[in-house]
Design an enzyme around this catalytic site. Structure first.
Site, PDB file in Angstrom:
ATOM      1  N   PHE A 191     -19.279  26.588  80.058  1.00  0.00           N
ATOM      2  CA  PHE A 191     -18.438  25.450  79.694  1.00  0.00           C
ATOM      3  C   PHE A 191     -19.165  24.360  78.915  1.00  0.00           C
ATOM      4  O   PHE A 191     -18.574  23.321  78.640  1.00  0.00           O
ATOM      5  CB  PHE A 191     -17.816  24.866  80.963  1.00  0.00           C
ATOM      6  CG  PHE A 191     -17.026  25.875  81.743  1.00  0.00           C
ATOM      7  CD1 PHE A 191     -15.777  26.280  81.308  1.00  0.00           C
ATOM      8  CD2 PHE A 191     -17.551  26.453  82.887  1.00  0.00           C
ATOM      9  CE1 PHE A 191     -15.053  27.239  81.998  1.00  0.00           C
ATOM     10  CE2 PHE A 191     -16.834  27.411  83.592  1.00  0.00           C
ATOM     11  CZ  PHE A 191     -15.587  27.807  83.153  1.00  0.00           C
ATOM     12  N   HIS A 206     -33.336  12.401  88.571  1.00  0.00           N
ATOM     13  CA  HIS A 206     -34.505  12.376  87.698  1.00  0.00           C
ATOM     14  C   HIS A 206     -34.454  11.187  86.737  1.00  0.00           C
ATOM     15  O   HIS A 206     -35.488  10.662  86.322  1.00  0.00           O
ATOM     16  CB  HIS A 206     -34.604  13.673  86.902  1.00  0.00           C
ATOM     17  CG  HIS A 206     -35.299  14.782  87.622  1.00  0.00           C
ATOM     18  ND1 HIS A 206     -36.592  14.677  88.086  1.00  0.00           N
ATOM     19  CD2 HIS A 206     -34.889  16.036  87.969  1.00  0.00           C
ATOM     20  CE1 HIS A 206     -36.954  15.803  88.676  1.00  0.00           C
ATOM     21  NE2 HIS A 206     -35.930  16.643  88.632  1.00  0.00           N
ATOM     22  N   SER A 215     -37.941  23.222  91.542  1.00  0.00           N
ATOM     23  CA  SER A 215     -36.764  24.031  91.871  1.00  0.00           C
ATOM     24  C   SER A 215     -37.020  25.519  91.731  1.00  0.00           C
ATOM     25  O   SER A 215     -36.378  26.326  92.411  1.00  0.00           O
ATOM     26  CB  SER A 215     -35.586  23.626  90.977  1.00  0.00           C
ATOM     27  OG  SER A 215     -35.169  22.312  91.258  1.00  0.00           O
TER      28      SER A 215
END
Length: 540
Positions: free
Chosen positions: A329, A379, A148
């Site tokens: 969060f 994953h 990524s």
């Protein structure tokens, strides 16, 4: 012949003719005008992990004869012929990134949503309504299959880099602290280009805000895992020489100018002695810097700023009077949708809030939105969790489309790389894609519709036989799908991913392209950064 005997013979003849017609229909298959149905696996009538009741006998609810398909495909052709290129400057860009979202994931998510809506295979996802699409090549500078980090460098800055590096070109090798500090090796993202043009920017993710994909918008690092100074210390590096990603987010030239930041990852921004508001472990930083407090103090000097860590507080934010917003969060990544963490807002809610704040800028804005838990679930080979995240991702896209004007806002939906999930078997139309799909003609055992080529779902054989999934709890939301090669976590897959585009200059995204092409086309459409610009062509 007496009336009773005549009646009896007539009844027998009628029964014979009825049986004959039924046998003929069975041999010939469904007749024109007959709706096809199928019998699902035993026990299919149940509430799924999200509380949706699944039908006991799913049906193809329309008659799909020749007239049906001719009419439907002619309508599709007319829609295609009516497409009109929007040739104007893109005031805003919203970049949706489904991390690890392979085409198989998109297909399976559509089937899952279609089962719930009753549209079955005819379901149309929000991004499928976009007029243009293209296939994207994803390899990195040094690997056939990208991670990524390298992918983010390419699709956000337009330059391919080495695996696990972010915002730097091929001259920076993995963990090379000295090289990463050389400005000439830094690549600049489309988000940075918008800032330089005086426009607002934001990032939204369900992963840590310092994770690889969002970091691609603002960071320059030789190691994607250097998210805090503690990570650099653990690697034997010097955090005084190599700025960690969290520091670059709050104090860096690009990160400090981002107006909206939402996601998880409080641990990377707070010291070890600072307790987390949800309990458990404290922060991870060794340098005693509380970067959340630093961000709040900085932004309050610039305008109305809010920091929130709970969904209820986010929903209470007055976006009309908020210029800067940070919402963190979770201590780590935000929880999976299937786990129903009430403290976590949905990706749709975060996207809505971000747009409400950014759209107040009359110059325009760039917003990066990542559905990062799709990849994290894959994953683990947890296809049920992954598909719920993919459906949530689509809801955020639908929200953005409803709030924007395609005449001025360019929306992209794509992925950074694939994941090794496959959809297989000859299951009946209207089946549950999360269910058992078919049976092997070798061992006679059933198999699930969705499987992986590698990952923790590998089981091996027992007494020469593969495990029978019907004897496992395959309806558990965290059920690991079967995999052929054992891995702690799955490796990515290397095939092309799809990109959908809507808005000004969306027609640039047709054919097949490198991932590094994407920001070059965005700069052209929005008239920012270096290279060819649409606005320049108007001056000729």
């Amino acid at each position: 012949m007496s009336p009773p005997r005549l009646y009896l013979l007539s009844l027998l003849l009628l029964l014979f003719l009825t049986a004959s017609l039924a046998a003929s229909a069975s041999r010939l298959g469904p007749a024109r005008g007959v709706t096809r149905t199928h019998t699902p696996h035993k026990g299919q009538d149940h509430l799924d992990v999200m509380g949706h009741r699944q039908p006991k006998s799913p049906k193809v609810a329309v008659v799909e004869d020749m007239a049906f398909w001719n009419e439907r495909m002619q309508a599709e052709l007319r829609t295609q012929l009516e497409k009109t290129e929007i040739v104007s400057q893109a005031k805003n860009i919203i970049f949706f990134l489904g991390d690890g979202t392979s085409i198989s994931t998109l297909t399976a998510a559509r089937y899952l949503k279609g089962l719930r809506t009753g549209n079955f295979e005819h379901e149309v996802m929000a991004y499928e309504k976009f007029p243009y699409s293209t296939l994207i090549k994803t390899y990195s500078a040094d690997k056939m299959v990208t991670d990524s980090a390298a992918s983010a460098t390419a699709y956000l800055s337009g330059v391919k880099g080495n695996q696990q590096t972010i915002g730097v070109d091929v001259n920076v090798q993995l963990a090379d602290c000295d090289a990463m500090n050389i400005p000439q090796f830094h690549t600049h993202s489309i988000l940075r280009n918008f800032q330089d043009a005086g426009r607002s920017t934001g990032i939204v993710t369900v992963t840590r805000v310092t994770h690889a994909s969002p970091a691609g918008t603002y960071a320059h690092t030789a190691e994607r895992h250097w998210e805090s100074d503690d990570d650099i210390n653990d690697d034997g590096g010097d955090p005084d020489l190599c700025d960690d990603i969290a520091e670059q987010l709050v104090l860096g030239d690009t990160g400090s100018k981002i107006k909206v930041i939402m996601g998880g990852g409080r641990q990377k921004l707070t010291p070890k002695h600072v307790d987390d508001p949800e309990g458990g472990d404290g922060g991870k930083r060794d340098d005693d810097k509380n970067l959340i407090e630093t961000w709040i103090n900085q932004k309050k000097l610039l305008g109305n700023a809010s920091y929130v860590w709970h969904r209820n507080d986010l929903l209470a934010v007055d976006t009309t009077n908020t210029e800067y917003l940070m919402g963190l969060f979770d201590w780590g990544h935000m929880g999976f949708k299937v786990d129903n963490d009430v403290s976590n807002p949905s990706l749709r809610e975060m996207t809505k809030t971000a747009i409400e704040i950014l759209q107040k800028d009359t110059n325009g804005y760039f917003l990066f939105v990542e559905g990062g838990n799709i990849d994290l679930a894959h994953h683990l080979n947890e296809y049920r969790s992954a598909l719920e995240e993919a459906v949530e991702f689509e809801a955020a896209i639908e929200q953005a489309v409803s709030m924007t004007d395609p005449q001025e806002t360019l929306i992209l939906v794509t992925a950074d790389h694939s994941q090794p999930i496959v959809m297989n078997g000859y299951q009946e139309r209207g089946s549950d894609v999360l269910d058992l799909g078919d049976y092997s003609d070798v061992d006679g055992l059933p198999f699930t519709t969705l499987m992986y080529t590698n990952g923790p779902g590998y089981r091996g054989e027992v007494s020469g036989l593969r495990p029978d999934p019907s004897k496992e709890d395959y309806r558990d939301p965290h059920y690991p799908g079967a995999a052929t090669v054992p891995m702690i976590e799955s490796n990515h897959a290397g095939e092309e991913v799809i990109l959908y585009a809507l808005g000004p200059h969306a027609h640039l995204f047709t054919g097949i392209h490198e991932n590094a092409f994407i920001p070059h086309a965005l700069r052209y459409a929005a008239c920012v950064g270096e290279g060819l610009h649409y606005c320049s062509s108007l001056e000729v």
